[in-house]
Design an enzyme around this catalytic site. Structure first.
Site, PDB file in Angstrom:
ATOM      1  N   THR A  62       0.809  -1.285   0.167  1.00  0.00           N
ATOM      2  CA  THR A  62      -0.058  -0.020   0.055  1.00  0.00           C
ATOM      3  C   THR A  62       0.873   1.242   0.247  1.00  0.00           C
ATOM      4  O   THR A  62       1.952   1.267   0.315  1.00  0.00           O
ATOM      5  CB  THR A  62      -0.994   0.116   1.328  1.00  0.00           C
ATOM      6  OG1 THR A  62      -0.028  -0.171   2.390  1.00  0.00           O
ATOM      7  CG2 THR A  62      -1.914  -0.951   1.147  1.00  0.00           C
ATOM      8  N   SER A  64       1.331   4.559   1.940  1.00  0.00           N
ATOM      9  CA  SER A  64       0.503   4.816   3.140  1.00  0.00           C
ATOM     10  C   SER A  64      -0.243   6.126   3.155  1.00  0.00           C
ATOM     11  O   SER A  64      -0.017   6.829   2.197  1.00  0.00           O
ATOM     12  CB  SER A  64       1.904   5.205   4.129  1.00  0.00           C
ATOM     13  OG  SER A  64       3.011   4.182   4.263  1.00  0.00           O
ATOM     14  N   SER A  93       5.529   2.735  -3.548  1.00  0.00           N
ATOM     15  CA  SER A  93       4.890   3.609  -4.676  1.00  0.00           C
ATOM     16  C   SER A  93       6.190   4.793  -5.199  1.00  0.00           C
ATOM     17  O   SER A  93       6.007   5.334  -6.236  1.00  0.00           O
ATOM     18  CB  SER A  93       3.881   4.551  -4.317  1.00  0.00           C
ATOM     19  OG  SER A  93       4.246   5.468  -3.346  1.00  0.00           O
ATOM     20  N   GLY A 147      15.854  -4.364   2.017  1.00  0.00           N
ATOM     21  CA  GLY A 147      16.056  -3.143   2.601  1.00  0.00           C
ATOM     22  C   GLY A 147      16.562  -3.346   4.088  1.00  0.00           C
ATOM     23  O   GLY A 147      17.212  -2.351   4.626  1.00  0.00           O
TER      24      GLY A 147
HETATM   25  N1  SAH Z   1       6.291   4.081   1.642  1.00  0.00           N
HETATM   26  C1  SAH Z   1       5.905   3.264   0.622  1.00  0.00           C
HETATM   27  C2  SAH Z   1       5.119   1.836   0.873  1.00  0.00           C
HETATM   28  C3  SAH Z   1       4.778   1.384   2.177  1.00  0.00           C
HETATM   29  S1  SAH Z   1       4.236  -0.348   2.082  1.00  0.00           S
HETATM   30  C4  SAH Z   1       4.571   4.241   0.257  1.00  0.00           C
HETATM   31  O1  SAH Z   1       3.775   4.753   0.771  1.00  0.00           O
HETATM   32  O2  SAH Z   1       4.279   4.134  -1.054  1.00  0.00           O
HETATM   33  C5  SAH Z   1       5.852  -1.120   2.360  1.00  0.00           C
HETATM   34  C6  SAH Z   1       6.656  -1.651   1.356  1.00  0.00           C
HETATM   35  O3  SAH Z   1       7.764  -2.147   1.927  1.00  0.00           O
HETATM   36  C7  SAH Z   1       6.128  -2.588   0.274  1.00  0.00           C
HETATM   37  O4  SAH Z   1       6.087  -2.127  -0.925  1.00  0.00           O
HETATM   38  C8  SAH Z   1       6.882  -3.792   0.631  1.00  0.00           C
HETATM   39  O5  SAH Z   1       7.092  -4.416  -0.634  1.00  0.00           O
HETATM   40  C9  SAH Z   1       8.123  -3.126   1.006  1.00  0.00           C
HETATM   41  N2  SAH Z   1       9.035  -4.034   1.769  1.00  0.00           N
HETATM   42  C10 SAH Z   1       8.692  -5.278   2.725  1.00  0.00           C
HETATM   43  N3  SAH Z   1       9.615  -5.889   3.194  1.00  0.00           N
HETATM   44  C11 SAH Z   1      10.811  -5.254   2.631  1.00  0.00           C
HETATM   45  C12 SAH Z   1      11.960  -5.581   2.663  1.00  0.00           C
HETATM   46  N4  SAH Z   1      12.631  -6.925   3.264  1.00  0.00           N
HETATM   47  N5  SAH Z   1      13.014  -4.941   1.758  1.00  0.00           N
HETATM   48  C13 SAH Z   1      12.440  -3.845   1.064  1.00  0.00           C
HETATM   49  N6  SAH Z   1      11.232  -3.623   0.949  1.00  0.00           N
HETATM   50  C14 SAH Z   1      10.272  -4.409   1.729  1.00  0.00           C
END
Ligand code: SAH
Length: 222
Positions: A62, A64, A93, A147
Site C-alpha cells: 500500500t 501509506s 510507490s 532493505g
Molecule cells: N512507503 C511506501 C510503501 C509502504 S508499504 C509508500 O507509501 O508507497 C511497505 C513496502 O515495503 C512494500 O512495498 C513492501 O514490498 C516493502 N518491503 C517489505 N519488506 C521489505 C524488505 N525486506 N526490503 C525492502 N522492501 C520491503
C-alpha cells in the site's frame, strides 16, 4: 491519529494536514504540495488519490496514508536538510522518495524495495510526476533488494525511513546511520509502535517510542 484530512485536490489535502496540525513545517508543506499523490497511484485509483488513507499499489503493498507520510517527514525533518543523504526502506510507490528528495535538493535519496515490479513502478511514478531528472543525475536511486540490509554503497545516511514493520530493528540500518542521524521505524509484530532512533555525534544510540501504528511487515522477498 485521525484520518480526517481528505481533500479533492493535492493542494486541499496538504492544506487540511496543515490545518489539523499534522504538518507544521512550511518547508515540508511546500515539498508535499510539489508532489502530486495522484501520480503515485494507478490511474484507475485516481478518485481516491487525495483521501487520507492507505491505498493498494498492488503486490500486497500500500501507499501509506498522507498523515503518516507527513508524520514521518516531520519527525525526520532536522535530518532532511538540503544536501543530506536519505535511505527509504520499502519505498513502494516512490511517493516518499519524491517528497524527501524535494527536501534534500542536491542531497540524495535511495529507495529500497524488494519487489521488482514495485521498484519499476516507483521509477514510472517519479517519471509521471516530472522527476526523471532526479534518477538520471543520481539524486534519486531506486534499488531492488532487501532493505533490512540497508545499502552500503551510499551509506552513511543522515535519515533512514522504514515503511514496513520489523520485529526488531535491523542492526545494518543502525550501522548505516550517520553520527548524528535519525531513523523512523515501525517495530513489532502484533502490537507495533513507531520508534525514533537517534545516533548522536559520538555514536551513542537512543530509541524513543512515538506512537502505535499498523504497518505491513518487513518480509523476505516473495
Ligand atoms: N512507503 C511506501 C510503501 C509502504 S508499504 C509508500 O507509501 O508507497 C511497505 C513496502 O515495503 C512494500 O512495498 C513492501 O514490498 C516493502 N518491503 C517489505 N519488506 C521489505 C524488505 N525486506 N526490503 C525492502 N522492501 C520491503
Amino acid at each position: 491519529m485521525a484520518w480526517r484530512c481528505s481533500g479533492s485536490s493535492n493542494k486541499e489535502l496538504v492544506d487540511k494536514l496543515w490545518q489539523a496540525g499534522l504538518l507544521t513545517s512550511l518547508r515540508l508543506r511546500e515539498a508535499m504540495e510539489s508532489v502530486d499523490r495522484a501520480n503515485y497511484l494507478a490511474p484507475s485509483m485516481a478518485a481516491s488519490a487525495y483521501t487520507d488513507s492507505p491505498q493498494s499499489i498492488g503486490h500486497g503493498a500500500t501507499i501509506s496514508a498522507p498523515h503518516m507520510h507527513a508524520a514521518a517527514c516531520q519527525h525526520l525533518l532536522d535530518f532532511l536538510q538540503p544536501g543530506m543523504r536519505v535511505l527509504d526502506v520499502g519505498s513502494g510507490s516512490g511517493y516518499l522518495v519524491a517528497v524527501m528528495s524535494a527536501l534534500v535538493h542536491d542531497g540524495a535519496v535511495v529507495g529500497m524495495e524488494h519487489i521488482a515490479p514495485l521498484s519499476r513502478l516507483a521509477k514510472d511514478n517519479l517519471q509521471r510526476d516530472g522527476r526523471a531528472g532526479l534518477m538520471q543525475d543520481g539524486r534519486v536511486e531506486l534499488v531492488c533488494g532487501d532493505g533490512r540490509k540497508g545499502y552500503p554503497p551510499r551509506a552513511p545516511y543522515d535519515a533512514i525511513h522504514v515503511g514496513a514493520a520489523a520485529p526488531e530493528v535491523p542492526s545494518a540500518l543502525v550501522e548505516q546511520l550517520k553520527a548524528p542521524g535519525r531513523m523512523f521505524i515501525p517495530v513489532g509484530t502484533k502490537d507495533q509502535s513507531v520508534y525514533q532512533i537517534d545516533k548522536d555525534a559520538e555514536g551513542k544510540v537512543t530509541m524513543t517510542a512515538l506512537f502505535g501504528v499498523r504497518y505491513v511487515p518487513l518480509t523476505d522477498a516473495p
